[in-house]
Design an enzyme around this catalytic site. Structure first.
Site, PDB file in Angstrom:
ATOM      1  N   GLY A 185       0.791  -1.226   0.000  1.00  0.00           N
ATOM      2  CA  GLY A 185       0.000   0.000   0.000  1.00  0.00           C
ATOM      3  C   GLY A 185       0.820   1.271   0.000  1.00  0.00           C
ATOM      4  CB  SER A 186       2.831   2.911  -1.329  1.00  0.00           C
ATOM      5  OG  SER A 186       2.798   1.912  -2.328  1.00  0.00           O
TER       6      SER A 186
END
Length: 218
Positions: A185-186
């Site tokens: 996630g990013s």
């Protein structure tokens, strides 16, 4: 095809889940409990495996195009003051990656790496306004003969705990090639000259190494 950054995690996860199921089958005699643990283990492993997938992308090289560095959704298109490297106003396009997106980072342009720096930091949610300056992140600038200097910044999210960056100063890189990886996630921000023609809209889904996010007129 899977990204090389995922092999150790996938092997460790597989061994751990197998061990858990072996212990479960030896200690528990209730069939539905054993079966439930097995199903959960398989689903969890498949989620880990899909996260590290690395599909082949046939990038069409074009120095006048700035490509999406990652898969995801465009969450910001705005003019900002970039204070780390350019120290002037830039056009920023931000792409958010959910845990189900491919997390390989690709070079948005080809050319020579002029700047590459890692910054330790916090783990605010990736869409937080201050995440670009306060979260764990890496900043890379590539000089392209048409587009000039283009910056992209990998930003860790609340779940991401490690950013991998392969860009080295003075290295020659190819547009669309593997630049790194962000685990779990990013977001990635791309910084361009303010007069750049943007070819994407808010909430548009893009593909790393394929989607043209901006066009530099020759």
């Amino acid at each position: 095809m899977f990204h090389k950054e995922g092999y150790k995690i996938m092997i460790f996860t597989a061994i751990t889940l197998i061990a858990i199921n072996l212990v479960t089958y030896s200690l528990i005699n209730i069939y539905w409990v054993k079966f439930s643990i097995l199903v959960v283990s398989i689903v969890f492993f498949l989620l880990i495996v899909q996260f590290f997938r690395n599909p082949k992308r046939n990038t069409v090289l074009n120095d006048a195009h700035i490509l999406a560095p990652v898969d995801g959704k465009v969450v910001a298109i705005e003019e900002v003051y970039e204070k780390e490297y350019f120290k002037d106003k830039r056009l920023q396009v931000s792409i958010f990656m959910s845990p189900i997106n491919v997390h390989v980072t690709r070079h948005p342009v080809g050319g020579k790496v002029k700047y590459s720096k890692y910054h330790p930091g916090k783990f605010l949610v990736a869409w937080h306004p201050k995440s670009s300056e306060e979260n764990e992140r890496t900043t890379v600038v590539v000089e392209n003969k048409v587009a000039g200097e283009i910056m992209y910044r990998q930003i860790a999210g609340a779940m991401a705990k490690r950013i991998v960056n392969y860009a080295e100063v003075d290295a020659e890189v190819v547009q669309g090639s593997d630049s790194g990886f962000i685990k779990f996630g990013s977001r990635v921000d791309v910084f361009m000259p303010v007069n750049t023609k943007v070819d994407v809209t808010l909430n548009q889904k893009v593909k790393g190494g394929l989607s043209v996010i901006a066009n530099i007129e020759k």
